[in-house]
Design a protein around this motif. Structure first.
Motif, short mmCIF file in Angstrom:
data_model
loop_
_atom_site.label_atom_id
_atom_site.label_comp_id
_atom_site.label_asym_id
_atom_site.label_seq_id
_atom_site.Cartn_x
_atom_site.Cartn_y
_atom_site.Cartn_z
N LEU A 50 -16.08 -13.06 -20.10
CA LEU A 50 -16.29 -13.72 -18.82
C LEU A 50 -15.95 -12.80 -17.65
N SER A 51 -16.78 -12.86 -16.63
CA SER A 51 -16.47 -12.15 -15.39
C SER A 51 -15.38 -12.92 -14.64
N GLU A 52 -14.84 -12.31 -13.62
CA GLU A 52 -13.82 -12.98 -12.79
C GLU A 52 -14.37 -14.30 -12.25
N GLU A 53 -15.60 -14.31 -11.78
CA GLU A 53 -16.20 -15.53 -11.24
C GLU A 53 -16.41 -16.58 -12.34
N ARG A 80 -1.90 -17.34 -21.78
CA ARG A 80 -3.23 -17.50 -21.17
C ARG A 80 -3.32 -18.80 -20.39
N LEU A 81 -2.66 -19.88 -20.84
CA LEU A 81 -2.64 -21.11 -20.04
C LEU A 81 -1.88 -20.88 -18.75
N GLY A 82 -0.81 -20.09 -18.82
CA GLY A 82 -0.10 -19.74 -17.59
C GLY A 82 -1.02 -19.05 -16.60
N ILE A 83 -1.83 -18.14 -17.08
CA ILE A 83 -2.78 -17.44 -16.21
C ILE A 83 -3.81 -18.42 -15.65
N CYS A 84 -4.27 -19.35 -16.49
CA CYS A 84 -5.24 -20.34 -16.01
C CYS A 84 -4.68 -21.11 -14.82
N TYR A 85 -3.44 -21.57 -14.94
CA TYR A 85 -2.84 -22.34 -13.84
C TYR A 85 -2.45 -21.44 -12.67
N ASP A 86 -2.12 -20.21 -12.95
CA ASP A 86 -1.76 -19.26 -11.90
C ASP A 86 -2.96 -18.92 -11.02
N LYS A 87 -4.14 -18.77 -11.64
CA LYS A 87 -5.32 -18.30 -10.92
C LYS A 87 -6.42 -19.35 -10.75
N GLY A 88 -6.20 -20.53 -11.33
CA GLY A 88 -7.24 -21.56 -11.24
C GLY A 88 -8.42 -21.28 -12.16
N LEU A 90 -10.78 -21.48 -15.69
CA LEU A 90 -11.32 -22.42 -16.68
C LEU A 90 -11.32 -23.86 -16.21
N GLY A 91 -11.41 -24.04 -14.90
CA GLY A 91 -11.51 -25.37 -14.33
C GLY A 91 -10.19 -26.01 -13.97
N THR A 92 -9.08 -25.28 -14.10
CA THR A 92 -7.78 -25.85 -13.72
C THR A 92 -7.55 -25.65 -12.22
#
Length: 124
Positions: A50-53, A80-88, A90-92
């Motif tokens: 996946l790209s950044e976008e 990786r879930l931490g990163i998801c919430y940190d950066k928004g 995968l839809g978080t």
């Protein structure tokens, strides 16, 4: 026991030494036998494509793969879930409190790992 004899560890190791698409097929075979590291490897392969976008878009399937890993105490899944919430990703929604909680949980693991080091780094 070898991969040909049904050894899931050998199947996963063979996948690690292979190139795509054989790598992915072997990981899927190990995953079908309940090998948690195969879940991580498949999720990580997908994430890296996946790209950044694209990482910022809703991706329930990939998020759920990380959730399953985290629920099983997998350091990579927690990180990786931490990163998801940190950066928004995968839809978080961005939630630094949740991100910190996942990073903190990841660093509790006693084993040395790159993912644990990343969680330490992201905690500051």
């Amino acid at each position: 026991m070898s991969h040909d004899q049904g050894n899931v560890h050998a199947t996963y190791a063979l996948g690690m030494a292979s190139k795509s698409p054989r790598k992915e097929r072997l990981y899927e075979e190990a995953q079908s036998k309940g090998y948690i590291e195969a879940d991580w490897s498949l999720a990580d392969m997908e994430y890296r494509k996946l790209s950044e976008e694209e990482r910022k878009e809703q991706n329930t399937e990939l998020f759920n793969m990380y959730k399953k890993l985290a629920d099983n105490g997998h350091v990579g899944g927690l990180m990786r879930l931490g990163i998801c919430y940190d950066k928004g990703y995968l839809g978080t929604a961005v939630d630094t409190v949740k991100a910190k909680d996942f990073y903190t949980e990841a660093i509790k693991d006693e084993r040395k790992s790159r993912d644990k080091d990343i969680a330490h780094y992201r905690l500051g």
